[in-house]
Design a protein around this motif. Sequence first.
Motif, PDB file in Angstrom:
ATOM      1  N   ASP A  50      27.648  36.651  27.834  1.00 15.89           N
ATOM      2  CA  ASP A  50      26.620  35.757  28.646  1.00 15.89           C
ATOM      3  C   ASP A  50      25.901  36.449  29.795  1.00 15.89           C
ATOM      4  N   ALA A  51      26.268  37.597  30.256  1.00 17.71           N
ATOM      5  CA  ALA A  51      25.813  38.234  31.405  1.00 17.71           C
ATOM      6  C   ALA A  51      25.217  39.349  31.140  1.00 17.71           C
ATOM      7  N   ALA A  52      24.436  39.365  29.841  1.00 15.19           N
ATOM      8  CA  ALA A  52      23.538  40.482  29.257  1.00 15.19           C
ATOM      9  C   ALA A  52      22.472  40.700  30.500  1.00 15.19           C
ATOM     10  N   MET A  53      22.071  41.835  30.626  1.00 16.07           N
ATOM     11  CA  MET A  53      21.045  42.215  31.634  1.00 16.07           C
ATOM     12  C   MET A  53      19.976  42.532  30.920  1.00 16.07           C
ATOM     13  N   THR A  54      18.587  42.296  31.578  1.00 11.98           N
ATOM     14  CA  THR A  54      17.397  42.756  30.909  1.00 11.98           C
ATOM     15  C   THR A  54      17.193  44.206  31.278  1.00 11.98           C
ATOM     16  N   VAL A  55      16.220  44.611  30.039  1.00 16.01           N
ATOM     17  CA  VAL A  55      15.831  46.049  30.221  1.00 16.01           C
ATOM     18  C   VAL A  55      15.356  46.281  31.451  1.00 16.01           C
ATOM     19  N   GLN A  56      14.476  45.552  32.202  1.00 14.36           N
ATOM     20  CA  GLN A  56      13.829  45.571  33.454  1.00 14.36           C
ATOM     21  C   GLN A  56      14.822  45.521  34.392  1.00 14.36           C
ATOM     22  N   THR A  57      16.070  44.778  34.519  1.00 14.25           N
ATOM     23  CA  THR A  57      16.878  44.820  35.360  1.00 14.25           C
ATOM     24  C   THR A  57      17.787  45.979  35.486  1.00 14.25           C
ATOM     25  N   PHE A  58      18.141  46.727  34.322  1.00  9.97           N
ATOM     26  CA  PHE A  58      18.820  47.749  34.082  1.00  9.97           C
ATOM     27  C   PHE A  58      17.990  48.983  34.440  1.00  9.97           C
ATOM     28  N   LEU A  59      16.876  49.076  34.193  1.00 12.44           N
ATOM     29  CA  LEU A  59      15.962  50.108  34.638  1.00 12.44           C
ATOM     30  C   LEU A  59      15.981  50.170  36.200  1.00 12.44           C
ATOM     31  N   SER A  60      15.652  49.093  36.643  1.00 11.34           N
ATOM     32  CA  SER A  60      15.640  49.071  38.132  1.00 11.34           C
ATOM     33  C   SER A  60      16.461  49.404  39.096  1.00 11.34           C
TER      34      SER A  60
ATOM     35  N   MET B  58      18.270  68.403  39.484  1.00  7.51           N
ATOM     36  CA  MET B  58      18.177  67.531  38.335  1.00  7.51           C
ATOM     37  C   MET B  58      19.199  67.425  37.556  1.00  7.51           C
ATOM     38  N   SER B  59      20.096  68.254  37.531  1.00  5.83           N
ATOM     39  CA  SER B  59      21.259  68.017  36.573  1.00  5.83           C
ATOM     40  C   SER B  59      22.373  67.264  37.295  1.00  5.83           C
ATOM     41  N   PHE B  60      22.433  66.997  38.655  1.00  6.50           N
ATOM     42  CA  PHE B  60      23.103  65.756  39.074  1.00  6.50           C
ATOM     43  C   PHE B  60      22.592  64.607  38.690  1.00  6.50           C
ATOM     44  N   VAL B  61      21.405  64.435  38.867  1.00  6.79           N
ATOM     45  CA  VAL B  61      20.714  62.932  38.299  1.00  6.79           C
ATOM     46  C   VAL B  61      21.032  62.753  36.981  1.00  6.79           C
ATOM     47  N   ARG B  62      21.293  63.635  35.949  1.00 14.37           N
ATOM     48  CA  ARG B  62      21.579  63.493  34.621  1.00 14.37           C
ATOM     49  C   ARG B  62      22.918  63.140  34.647  1.00 14.37           C
ATOM     50  N   THR B  63      23.889  63.883  35.333  1.00 16.19           N
ATOM     51  CA  THR B  63      25.214  63.572  35.377  1.00 16.19           C
ATOM     52  C   THR B  63      25.526  61.981  35.819  1.00 16.19           C
ATOM     53  N   VAL B  64      24.980  61.740  36.806  1.00 12.87           N
ATOM     54  CA  VAL B  64      24.997  60.116  37.386  1.00 12.87           C
ATOM     55  C   VAL B  64      24.666  59.416  36.361  1.00 12.87           C
ATOM     56  N   VAL B  65      23.498  59.648  35.866  1.00 16.14           N
ATOM     57  CA  VAL B  65      22.831  58.537  34.859  1.00 16.14           C
ATOM     58  C   VAL B  65      23.565  58.706  33.528  1.00 16.14           C
ATOM     59  N   ALA B  66      24.031  59.559  33.133  1.00 16.57           N
ATOM     60  CA  ALA B  66      24.903  60.024  31.865  1.00 16.57           C
ATOM     61  C   ALA B  66      26.225  59.189  31.959  1.00 16.57           C
ATOM     62  N   SER B  67      26.837  59.110  33.235  1.00 17.51           N
ATOM     63  CA  SER B  67      28.077  58.309  33.415  1.00 17.51           C
ATOM     64  C   SER B  67      27.815  57.000  33.132  1.00 17.51           C
ATOM     65  N   LEU B  68      26.431  56.457  33.031  1.00 19.70           N
ATOM     66  CA  LEU B  68      26.292  55.087  32.862  1.00 19.70           C
ATOM     67  C   LEU B  68      26.834  54.587  31.770  1.00 19.70           C
ATOM     68  N   VAL B  69      26.805  55.366  30.638  1.00 18.64           N
ATOM     69  CA  VAL B  69      27.277  54.881  29.234  1.00 18.64           C
ATOM     70  C   VAL B  69      28.579  55.687  28.918  1.00 18.64           C
TER      71      VAL B  69
ATOM     72  N   LEU C 130      26.384  48.957  35.850  1.00 22.28           N
ATOM     73  CA  LEU C 130      25.425  49.724  34.905  1.00 22.28           C
ATOM     74  C   LEU C 130      26.178  50.268  33.710  1.00 22.28           C
ATOM     75  N   LYS C 131      27.248  50.776  33.914  1.00 20.35           N
ATOM     76  CA  LYS C 131      28.176  51.393  32.793  1.00 20.35           C
ATOM     77  C   LYS C 131      28.552  50.438  31.879  1.00 20.35           C
ATOM     78  N   ALA C 132      29.134  49.445  32.342  1.00 19.66           N
ATOM     79  CA  ALA C 132      29.458  48.167  31.387  1.00 19.66           C
ATOM     80  C   ALA C 132      28.401  47.689  30.604  1.00 19.66           C
TER      81      ALA C 132
END
Length: 122
Positions: free
Chosen positions: A21-31, A1-12, A52-54
């Motif tokens: 004008d390239a804003a992604m929707t919440v739904q697309t981001f989550l998917s 689980m800590s790896f998943v957090r590391t990967v997802v945390a690296s998104l930001v 996703l980081k961007a």
Amino acid sequence: MSFVRTVVASLVLVGVAVPADAAMTVQTFLSRANALRDQGPMALMSPDLPVLKAEAKQATTQLRSEGAARAAAGKKPIACVPDGEKIGIMDMLDGLAALPASVQKRPLKDGYAQVLAKRFPC
């Protein structure tokens, strides 16, 4: 689980410039974030990771800018985050996933704002 957090945390943590004008929707981001989670260690090699980081970085920057503009105009802030407090990436993703479908069709920035407002009301 800590790896998943590391990967997802690296998104930001690191962002690349993305046109407004390239804003992604919440739904697309989550998917796309969930698809990365499912890849496990291979997610670090995915071309989706920097995208996703961007998006996360852009949404955060926009919210900060809007917050400063609201303060300068004497308007109430969207959220009142206490000094030194922040929301973790997993909490943010959970908050985004809990938003109604109608909100998930909106830009990521709007979803972030709603999650922050719920977590840190004024």
